[in-house]
Design a protein around this motif. Structure first.
Motif, short mmCIF file in Angstrom:
data_model
loop_
_atom_site.label_atom_id
_atom_site.label_comp_id
_atom_site.label_asym_id
_atom_site.label_seq_id
_atom_site.Cartn_x
_atom_site.Cartn_y
_atom_site.Cartn_z
N ALA A 78 58.95 57.08 62.89
CA ALA A 78 58.42 56.61 61.60
C ALA A 78 58.95 57.42 60.43
N ARG A 79 59.69 58.50 60.74
CA ARG A 79 60.27 59.40 59.75
C ARG A 79 59.21 60.18 58.97
N ASN A 80 58.06 60.41 59.62
CA ASN A 80 57.05 61.31 59.08
C ASN A 80 57.28 62.73 59.57
N VAL A 81 58.00 62.85 60.68
CA VAL A 81 58.42 64.13 61.25
C VAL A 81 59.94 64.13 61.24
N ASP A 82 60.54 65.20 60.75
CA ASP A 82 61.99 65.22 60.57
C ASP A 82 62.76 65.47 61.87
N TYR A 83 62.22 66.36 62.71
CA TYR A 83 62.89 66.70 63.96
C TYR A 83 61.84 66.85 65.06
N GLY A 84 62.25 66.52 66.28
CA GLY A 84 61.39 66.72 67.43
C GLY A 84 62.01 67.74 68.36
N GLY A 85 61.21 68.71 68.78
CA GLY A 85 61.72 69.76 69.67
C GLY A 85 61.35 69.53 71.12
N THR A 86 61.22 68.27 71.52
CA THR A 86 60.92 67.95 72.92
C THR A 86 62.08 67.14 73.49
N PHE A 87 62.00 66.78 74.77
CA PHE A 87 63.17 66.17 75.38
C PHE A 87 62.88 64.84 76.08
N SER A 88 62.07 64.89 77.14
CA SER A 88 61.95 63.72 78.03
C SER A 88 61.46 62.47 77.30
N ASN A 89 60.47 62.61 76.41
CA ASN A 89 59.98 61.43 75.70
C ASN A 89 61.04 60.81 74.81
N PHE A 90 61.91 61.64 74.25
CA PHE A 90 62.97 61.11 73.39
C PHE A 90 64.05 60.41 74.20
N VAL A 91 64.27 60.88 75.43
CA VAL A 91 65.21 60.17 76.31
C VAL A 91 64.70 58.76 76.54
N GLY A 92 63.41 58.66 76.90
CA GLY A 92 62.82 57.34 77.13
C GLY A 92 62.84 56.48 75.89
N ALA A 93 62.55 57.09 74.73
CA ALA A 93 62.54 56.34 73.48
C ALA A 93 63.93 55.79 73.15
N ALA A 94 64.96 56.61 73.34
CA ALA A 94 66.33 56.18 73.06
C ALA A 94 66.75 55.06 74.01
N LEU A 95 66.35 55.18 75.28
CA LEU A 95 66.73 54.17 76.27
C LEU A 95 66.07 52.82 76.00
N ALA A 152 67.22 72.35 48.23
CA ALA A 152 67.33 73.47 49.16
C ALA A 152 65.97 73.86 49.72
N GLN A 153 64.91 73.61 48.94
CA GLN A 153 63.57 74.00 49.35
C GLN A 153 62.78 72.85 49.97
N GLU A 154 63.42 71.72 50.19
CA GLU A 154 62.73 70.57 50.77
C GLU A 154 62.13 70.95 52.12
N LYS A 155 60.86 70.65 52.30
CA LYS A 155 60.18 71.00 53.54
C LYS A 155 60.68 70.12 54.68
N ILE A 156 61.02 70.77 55.79
CA ILE A 156 61.50 70.08 56.98
C ILE A 156 60.47 70.29 58.09
N ILE A 157 59.92 69.20 58.60
CA ILE A 157 58.90 69.29 59.64
C ILE A 157 59.55 69.19 61.02
N LEU A 158 59.34 70.22 61.83
CA LEU A 158 59.85 70.26 63.20
C LEU A 158 58.65 70.18 64.14
N GLY A 159 58.52 69.08 64.85
CA GLY A 159 57.39 68.87 65.74
C GLY A 159 57.62 69.45 67.13
N LEU A 160 56.69 70.31 67.57
CA LEU A 160 56.70 70.87 68.92
C LEU A 160 55.34 70.64 69.56
N VAL A 177 55.41 72.55 63.45
CA VAL A 177 54.06 71.97 63.49
C VAL A 177 53.77 71.55 64.92
N ILE A 178 52.63 71.98 65.46
CA ILE A 178 52.26 71.66 66.84
C ILE A 178 51.50 70.34 66.88
#
Length: 231
Positions: free
Chosen positions: A77-94, A26-34, A64-65
């Motif tokens: 690389a799974r060093n960051v758990d979540y990303g709070g951005t959009f356009s770069n992830f669209v390109g990455a998924a494509l 429950a206390q596992e640290k979750i890194i959200l990159g912004l 984390v900024i």
């Protein structure tokens, strides 16, 4: 007097162990990159952290900024758990990278193209410096689309300078270091009050989702309940 015999003495050791594992999970640290704490698309996550909404869901999520591409690379690389951005992830998924966007924060852009007082139209930007947050970030992608829409070559006609968030880009415009930038309110409003030109909203070029929550596809399989709580 009879005594109840304990059939499994290891039970006393097992219970604390299970409780410890559950508490640790429950206390596992979750890194959200912004890329910033101040942008409108970042606010839902920043507020959730500061007001304890994440904790109310049993999540130890920490904002984390970092640079835009670092967010993407970290999630891949799974060093960051979540990303709070959009356009770069669209390109990455494509391109086939194992990331997916599971939430959109806005259904349109809040960025405005703001220019120096002597620049009255997009074509006047030829040979000028254009301030962006980071290469590949939303302001950079939007600027490229605006320039191309007006018949310009983004790679040759302007010089993109990687500066930072809207506040930093606005300061760079005031100092004269850049002559154009994509700004969000209230900085776009501050700029017009100080004599800068607000040429257009990016929504005049294209209306697309902005901001959101991205995650590795493996985490989607491993922790679907956590993703729902993050949203």
């Amino acid at each position: 007097m009879s005594m109840t015999r304990l059939r499994n003495p290891l039970f006393l050791l097992w219970v604390p162990f299970v409780l410890s594992v559950q508490f640790s999970s429950a206390q596992e640290k979750i890194i959200l990159g912004l890329t910033t704490r101040n942008g409108s698309t970042s606010l839902p996550f920043v507020i959730a952290e500061e007001k304890g909404f994440f904790k109310a869901e049993g999540l130890n999520a920490i904002v984390v900024i970092m640079q835009n591409q670092v967010v993407v690379n970290g999630v891949v690389a799974r060093n960051v758990d979540y990303g709070g951005t959009f356009s770069n992830f669209v390109g990455a998924a494509l391109t086939g990278l194992p990331v997916r966007i599971v939430m959109s924060a806005m259904n349109g852009s809040d960025h405005y193209l703001v220019t120096a007082p002597n620049i009255k139209k997009v074509e006047d930007l030829k040979g000028k410096n254009f301030g962006i947050s980071s290469f590949g970030g939303t302001p950079h992608s939007e600027a490229i689309m605006i320039l191309r829409k007006h018949g310009m070559n983004p790679e040759k006609d302007v010089t993109f300078l990687q500066i930072g968030g809207s506040a930093t880009r606005f300061a760079a415009m005031e100092s004269g270091a850049v002559q154009a930038a994509m700004l969000v309110p209230p900085f776009s409003n501050f700029a017009t009050k100080r004599g800068f030109n607000q040429l257009m909203s990016f929504n005049e070029i294209m209306n697309i989702p902005l901001g959101g929550l991205a995650v590795h596809t493996q985490r989607m399989k491993e922790k679907p309940d956590e993703i729902v709580k993050m949203i």
